[in-house]
Design a protein around this motif. Sequence first.
Motif, short mmCIF file in Angstrom:
data_model
loop_
_atom_site.label_atom_id
_atom_site.label_comp_id
_atom_site.label_asym_id
_atom_site.label_seq_id
_atom_site.Cartn_x
_atom_site.Cartn_y
_atom_site.Cartn_z
N ALA A 184 -27.68 70.14 65.56
CA ALA A 184 -27.07 71.10 66.49
C ALA A 184 -25.58 71.19 66.20
CB ALA A 184 -27.30 70.67 67.93
N GLU A 185 -25.07 72.41 66.11
CA GLU A 185 -23.66 72.63 65.80
C GLU A 185 -22.81 72.46 67.06
OE1 GLU A 185 -21.52 75.57 62.71
OE2 GLU A 185 -22.30 76.58 64.50
N ARG A 186 -21.76 71.64 66.96
CA ARG A 186 -20.85 71.41 68.08
C ARG A 186 -19.63 72.32 67.97
NH1 ARG A 186 -18.04 65.66 69.86
NH2 ARG A 186 -17.85 66.17 72.08
N PHE A 187 -19.00 72.33 66.80
CA PHE A 187 -17.90 73.21 66.46
C PHE A 187 -18.26 73.86 65.12
CE2 PHE A 187 -15.89 69.66 68.82
CZ PHE A 187 -15.44 70.38 69.91
N PRO A 188 -17.53 74.90 64.68
CA PRO A 188 -17.82 75.47 63.36
C PRO A 188 -17.81 74.41 62.27
CG PRO A 188 -16.32 76.88 64.58
CD PRO A 188 -16.48 75.64 65.40
N ASP A 189 -18.93 74.30 61.58
CA ASP A 189 -19.11 73.33 60.49
C ASP A 189 -19.04 71.88 60.96
OD1 ASP A 189 -19.37 75.36 58.55
OD2 ASP A 189 -17.19 75.53 58.42
N GLU A 190 -19.21 71.64 62.26
CA GLU A 190 -19.27 70.27 62.79
C GLU A 190 -20.49 70.15 63.68
OE1 GLU A 190 -16.85 67.31 65.79
OE2 GLU A 190 -15.72 68.80 64.65
N TYR A 191 -21.30 69.12 63.45
CA TYR A 191 -22.59 68.99 64.12
C TYR A 191 -22.64 67.73 64.97
CZ TYR A 191 -23.97 72.64 60.88
OH TYR A 191 -24.04 73.82 60.17
N LEU A 192 -23.48 67.77 65.99
CA LEU A 192 -23.69 66.58 66.79
C LEU A 192 -24.32 65.51 65.91
CD1 LEU A 192 -25.25 68.10 70.05
CD2 LEU A 192 -22.89 67.42 69.68
N PRO A 193 -23.79 64.28 65.95
CA PRO A 193 -24.39 63.21 65.14
C PRO A 193 -25.84 62.95 65.55
CG PRO A 193 -22.21 62.58 65.90
CD PRO A 193 -22.56 63.84 66.62
N GLN A 194 -26.64 62.64 64.58
CA GLN A 194 -28.04 62.29 64.80
C GLN A 194 -28.20 60.80 64.54
OE1 GLN A 194 -28.96 65.64 61.95
NE2 GLN A 194 -30.78 65.77 63.25
N LEU A 195 -28.93 60.13 65.40
CA LEU A 195 -29.04 58.68 65.33
C LEU A 195 -30.51 58.24 65.27
CD1 LEU A 195 -27.87 55.77 65.58
CD2 LEU A 195 -28.07 56.05 68.07
N LEU A 196 -30.79 57.32 64.36
CA LEU A 196 -32.08 56.66 64.27
C LEU A 196 -31.83 55.16 64.24
CD1 LEU A 196 -35.17 56.66 63.84
CD2 LEU A 196 -34.72 56.82 61.38
#
Length: 276
Positions: A174-186
Amino acid sequence: MMKPVRSLLFPLLACLFCSLSLAGQDGLFPAFDIRSRLLGGTGLSAEGIDGLWTNPAGLAASPRSIAASAAAEQRFGLSELTMANVGASYGTGLGGFGLQLGSFGFDAYQETRIGLAYGRQLTENFRVGLDFVGFATNTEAYASTFDATFGLGFQLRIIPELSIGARVFSPFRAERFPDEYLPQLLAIGLSYQPSEKIIVNAEVHKDSTFPLRTRVGLEYLPAEELSVRFGVATENTELSFGLGYEVIDGLELSAGAVWHELLGIYPGVGLRYRQD
């Protein structure tokens, strides 16, 4: 002239420091509780209110109970860079429910996190959990933003002394800001309790933004009301130590510090209340 410069400088510094601090933990700001922080950031097998921030499946472990927690951590000795959160959980016959609220920043730059979590016991030894989280960012003279995501958690008790916990957070990009995405965690890990006085956690966490991290935590319970906590994490290296003390029945006060190889030492305190 100085006021506009100052108003721009503070948000930039806040963003920088927040980015550096996120390099020392997983996921989005500020996902922590004081017990987890002092155990090297482990807690995938935590139960009840202790699982509110680390694994929502743990909320199912305390039916018919009420609990609350609060924690704060200060970076670089600056009050403007204090991270704080409060949480509450309520157990019912249908499962455990939780509420998260966290904040970071000051007048010119403010981040807020709010979340709802639910955990349910599916079998005697297996639990699942789900949480929905929203993130608001407010920067002076700039537009505010709001983003939402969700996570899943699982816990399996293999034998009475050994449990497995797993966590997936923000599984879809999911994009948070232009070209910046919410981190994904596993993340996945083990919790082993060889005796009533010792708990050992070992976990691996992979954030989409940072390298694989190994986390280890040790909790020693020399007395019924006292907990001694140690932790270590890799990439970047963190060492943690602290104490928890039950001041009155059900109310625990915790305090300690984390040493980060790049950011130095920062203290933290927290309260936890449980009514069974």
